[in-house]
Design a protein around this motif. Structure first.
Motif, PDB file in Angstrom:
ATOM      1  N   SER A 291       0.809  -1.224   0.000  1.00  0.00           N
ATOM      2  CA  SER A 291       0.000   0.000   0.000  1.00  0.00           C
ATOM      3  C   SER A 291       0.840   1.271   0.000  1.00  0.00           C
ATOM      4  N   GLY A 292       2.157   1.124   0.201  1.00  0.00           N
ATOM      5  CA  GLY A 292       3.034   2.291   0.136  1.00  0.00           C
ATOM      6  C   GLY A 292       3.530   2.814   1.458  1.00  0.00           C
ATOM      7  N   LYS A 293       3.447   2.011   2.502  1.00  0.00           N
ATOM      8  CA  LYS A 293       3.875   2.467   3.827  1.00  0.00           C
ATOM      9  C   LYS A 293       5.370   2.786   3.839  1.00  0.00           C
ATOM     10  N   THR A 294       6.176   1.831   3.366  1.00  0.00           N
ATOM     11  CA  THR A 294       7.625   2.052   3.335  1.00  0.00           C
ATOM     12  C   THR A 294       7.984   3.142   2.338  1.00  0.00           C
ATOM     13  N   THR A 295       7.267   3.196   1.235  1.00  0.00           N
ATOM     14  CA  THR A 295       7.503   4.255   0.245  1.00  0.00           C
ATOM     15  C   THR A 295       7.314   5.630   0.871  1.00  0.00           C
ATOM     16  N   LEU A 296       6.284   5.776   1.694  1.00  0.00           N
ATOM     17  CA  LEU A 296       6.027   7.055   2.355  1.00  0.00           C
ATOM     18  C   LEU A 296       7.191   7.437   3.267  1.00  0.00           C
ATOM     19  N   LEU A 297       7.697   6.483   4.035  1.00  0.00           N
ATOM     20  CA  LEU A 297       8.844   6.775   4.907  1.00  0.00           C
ATOM     21  C   LEU A 297      10.067   7.164   4.088  1.00  0.00           C
ATOM     22  N   ASN A 298      10.262   6.499   2.955  1.00  0.00           N
ATOM     23  CA  ASN A 298      11.416   6.819   2.115  1.00  0.00           C
ATOM     24  C   ASN A 298      11.286   8.184   1.442  1.00  0.00           C
ATOM     25  N   LEU A 299      10.053   8.638   1.220  1.00  0.00           N
ATOM     26  CA  LEU A 299       9.869  10.013   0.736  1.00  0.00           C
ATOM     27  C   LEU A 299      10.353  11.011   1.786  1.00  0.00           C
ATOM     28  N   ILE A 300      10.101  10.684   3.052  1.00  0.00           N
ATOM     29  CA  ILE A 300      10.496  11.588   4.136  1.00  0.00           C
ATOM     30  C   ILE A 300      11.997  11.600   4.325  1.00  0.00           C
ATOM     31  N   ASN A 301      12.618  10.409   4.319  1.00  0.00           N
ATOM     32  CA  ASN A 301      14.058  10.376   4.619  1.00  0.00           C
ATOM     33  C   ASN A 301      14.941  10.606   3.394  1.00  0.00           C
ATOM     34  N   GLY A 302      14.321  10.775   2.222  1.00  0.00           N
ATOM     35  CA  GLY A 302      15.084  11.106   1.025  1.00  0.00           C
ATOM     36  C   GLY A 302      15.663   9.919   0.287  1.00  0.00           C
ATOM     37  N   ASP A 303      15.266   8.701   0.681  1.00  0.00           N
ATOM     38  CA  ASP A 303      15.795   7.503   0.025  1.00  0.00           C
ATOM     39  C   ASP A 303      14.937   7.044  -1.147  1.00  0.00           C
ATOM     40  N   HIS A 304      13.992   7.868  -1.569  1.00  0.00           N
ATOM     41  CA  HIS A 304      13.159   7.514  -2.730  1.00  0.00           C
ATOM     42  C   HIS A 304      13.321   8.606  -3.779  1.00  0.00           C
ATOM     43  N   PRO A 305      13.615   8.231  -5.036  1.00  0.00           N
ATOM     44  CA  PRO A 305      13.884   9.254  -6.058  1.00  0.00           C
ATOM     45  C   PRO A 305      12.703  10.193  -6.313  1.00  0.00           C
ATOM     46  N   GLN A 306      11.479   9.726  -6.080  1.00  0.00           N
ATOM     47  CA  GLN A 306      10.326  10.586  -6.353  1.00  0.00           C
ATOM     48  C   GLN A 306      10.043  11.580  -5.218  1.00  0.00           C
ATOM     49  N   SER A 307      10.875  11.541  -4.159  1.00  0.00           N
ATOM     50  CA  SER A 307      10.712  12.543  -3.107  1.00  0.00           C
ATOM     51  C   SER A 307      11.046  13.938  -3.621  1.00  0.00           C
ATOM     52  N   TYR A 308      11.820  14.011  -4.722  1.00  0.00           N
ATOM     53  CA  TYR A 308      12.253  15.312  -5.235  1.00  0.00           C
ATOM     54  C   TYR A 308      11.327  15.865  -6.314  1.00  0.00           C
ATOM     55  N   VAL A 309      10.299  15.123  -6.687  1.00  0.00           N
ATOM     56  CA  VAL A 309       9.335  15.642  -7.659  1.00  0.00           C
ATOM     57  C   VAL A 309       7.974  15.878  -7.003  1.00  0.00           C
ATOM     58  N   ILE A 462      -0.139   6.040  20.697  1.00  0.00           N
ATOM     59  CA  ILE A 462      -0.204   6.816  19.463  1.00  0.00           C
ATOM     60  C   ILE A 462      -1.665   6.974  19.054  1.00  0.00           C
ATOM     61  N   SER A 463      -2.113   8.227  18.944  1.00  0.00           N
ATOM     62  CA  SER A 463      -3.520   8.484  18.650  1.00  0.00           C
ATOM     63  C   SER A 463      -3.770   8.855  17.188  1.00  0.00           C
ATOM     64  N   ASN A 464      -2.771   9.421  16.485  1.00  0.00           N
ATOM     65  CA  ASN A 464      -2.954   9.809  15.085  1.00  0.00           C
ATOM     66  C   ASN A 464      -2.727   8.615  14.173  1.00  0.00           C
ATOM     67  N   SER A 465      -3.560   8.496  13.164  1.00  0.00           N
ATOM     68  CA  SER A 465      -3.463   7.320  12.298  1.00  0.00           C
ATOM     69  C   SER A 465      -3.716   7.711  10.842  1.00  0.00           C
ATOM     70  N   LEU A 466      -2.899   7.135   9.950  1.00  0.00           N
ATOM     71  CA  LEU A 466      -3.096   7.277   8.505  1.00  0.00           C
ATOM     72  C   LEU A 466      -3.161   5.879   7.924  1.00  0.00           C
ATOM     73  N   GLU A 467      -4.260   5.579   7.232  1.00  0.00           N
ATOM     74  CA  GLU A 467      -4.415   4.246   6.653  1.00  0.00           C
ATOM     75  C   GLU A 467      -4.298   4.338   5.141  1.00  0.00           C
ATOM     76  N   LEU A 468      -3.349   3.577   4.587  1.00  0.00           N
ATOM     77  CA  LEU A 468      -3.152   3.497   3.144  1.00  0.00           C
ATOM     78  C   LEU A 468      -3.848   2.249   2.634  1.00  0.00           C
TER      79      LEU A 468
END
Length: 469
Positions: A291-309, A462-468
């Motif tokens: 669903s993209g959970k790890t992809t989302l984290l990699n956007l944050i830490n800069g380890d995904h190429p699409q974080s820059y677009v 943890i009270s905040n939740s995002l479901e993909l």
């Protein structure tokens, strides 16, 4: 044998548990630990007195239930008071003789004789219950519980108040029981957890029951003592090596993602995703595999190429506008299965934690005594200080995961990303990791983003939740 589902338990006029789920199979030896004594007592008592369960479903297949508890002692004391007619006879009532108390529950004369001999009760048989010491009363209550030939035995701190001989006698009798007898203990001391324990029900400060399976009493005692130490407020989280200002975006957030989309030629991972993470606002990211959970984290830490677009602002930088990877990583802690497997190197346990100051796998920088002092304090928090010089790869998989979380936390990063930190762990190690994360949420100064796809691994703090999807 026992099944509680979505059950509410009331005791002494108050609600001890709002909604709990517990299953105990026939022949198991389970231990209730943690929480407050009144809560442990209420949970144990409901297996004896089902009227305490007011909501949900409850079933108990036991035909004969023996109980050793303060509540059972209280029932006997109250019964003795109703039998006291000293006001009418003008004679002091010593209480019901011990032999009468034992005989009224006994189903087998030979068994009763064995219990009397094994617990050295012969000299007490003519003595009134009111004249007994606390240790003697405990022996009588244990003998009564065993004399009914129980198929379910409930034991609240059964060794409490006994001298060393009495403890040996009680342990011998309980140990001689058939393996078909289901035993549930409620204990306040780790050292009293029996050798044949195979399940722990651990109560936290919010009366939440966490269940985990263990292979032996040794493992059970280690797990319970470790969780108790991690969650104890008496053990202070180690401080950072240096104080830093909080690196926020202009809007005050640590992370602000707007209308993010990640897609490949024939696959869209997610689209139009918005996420704002403010300091101290912990998040759980949930969703099925892919669903993209790890992809989302990699956007944050800069380890995904699409974080820059995408329109992503992190720590005051907009991705793709000149920030370096180290300017991001110095404010970030990260734990994932991939990182775990990268640590297949011959490095000592303490050096793995120290490497967290420098965001490296292995040590390639100058270290100071302060770095090692702080790393050692994290090991003390985990109860692993004796393993400081052991090779990291020689620890259990669960212990390694704990060390990696401490490695990520050692610099007190403003943001801690945990990508399914419980994946691959057995039940007991999973509880250790969850205990540490709960502690970091409660007392740490890092904002935590926690990824899981398993409902059993959710973090109560943890009270905040995002479901993909």
């Amino acid at each position: 044998m026992i099944n509680l589902q979505n059950a509410a338990i009331f005791m002494n006029g108050g609600q001890a548990f709002k909604s709990i789920d517990i299953k105990v199979a026939a022949g198991e030896c389970s231990v209730i630990f943690g929480g407050r004594g009144a809560e442990r007592s209420a949970l144990l008592e409901c297996f004896y007195n089902p009227d305490l369960v007011t909501d949900g479903t409850y079933s108990n297949c036991a035909r004969r239930v023996g109980i050793v508890s303060l509540r059972e002692q209280e029932r006997l004391i109250l019964r003795e008071e109703t039998r006291d007619d000293s006001d009418l006879t003008d004679q002091i009532f010593p209480g019901t003789p011990v032999f009468d108390l034992l005989e009224e529950t006994s189903l087998d004369k030979d068994l009763l004789a064995h219990l009397i001999d094994s617990l050295d009760l012969n000299s007490l048989l003519g003595k009134g219950f009111r004249k007994l010491s606390s240790g003697e009363s405990k022996k009588i209550i244990l003998a009564r519980a065993l004399s009914i030939k129980p198929d379910l035995l409930l034991l609240e701190d059964p060794l409490e108040g006994l001298d060393s001989l009495g403890r040996t006698q009680a342990l011998g009798l309980i140990g001689d029981l058939s393996k078909s007898v289901t035993k549930i203990y409620s204990l306040s001391r780790v050292t009293d957890i029996p050798e044949n324990t195979n399940k722990i029900f651990f109560l936290d400060s919010n009366s939440v029951v966490r269940e985990f399976v263990c292979q032996s009493g040794v493992q059970a005692r280690y797990m319970v003592s470790s969780i108790t130490k991690i969650e104890s407020r008496e053990v202070v989280l180690p401080p950072p090596a240096e104080k830093r200002s909080l690196p926020t975006n202009p809007d005050g957030s640590l992370v602000n993602i707007r209308n993010a989309t990640v897609k490949y030629t024939e696959n869209t991972v997610f689209e139009n995703l918005d996420l704002r993470i403010n300091p101290g606002s912990h998040w759980q990211i949930k969703g099925p595999n892919g669903s993209g959970k790890t992809t989302l984290l990699n956007l944050i830490n800069g380890d995904h190429p699409q974080s820059y677009v995408n329109n992503i602002c992190v720590f005051g930088f907009r991705k793709g506008e000149g920030e370096t990877i180290w300017e991001i990583k110095r404010n970030l802690g990260f734990v994932s299965n991939a990182l775990h497997w990268d640590h297949r190197i011959s490095v000592s346990v303490i050096n793995v934690i120290v490497s967290g100051f420098f965001d490296t796998i292995g040590l390639y920088s100058n270290t100071s005594d302060l770095h090692y002092k702080l790393a050692y304090k994290w090991l003390e928090l985990l109860g692993l200080e004796n393993e400081r010089d052991q090779r990291f790869t020689e620890l259990s998989f669960g212990q390694q995961r704990l060390i990696l979380i401490c490695r990520a936390m050692v610099k007190h990063p403003p943001l801690l990303l945990l990508d399914e930190p419980c994946r691959g762990l057995d039940d007991a190690d999973r509880q250790l990791v969850i205990a540490l994360i709960n502690r970091l949420c409660a007392d740490g100064d890092s904002t935590i983003v926690y990824v899981t796809h398993d409902l059993e691994d959710e973090i109560s703090f943890i009270s905040n939740s995002l479901e993909l999807v």
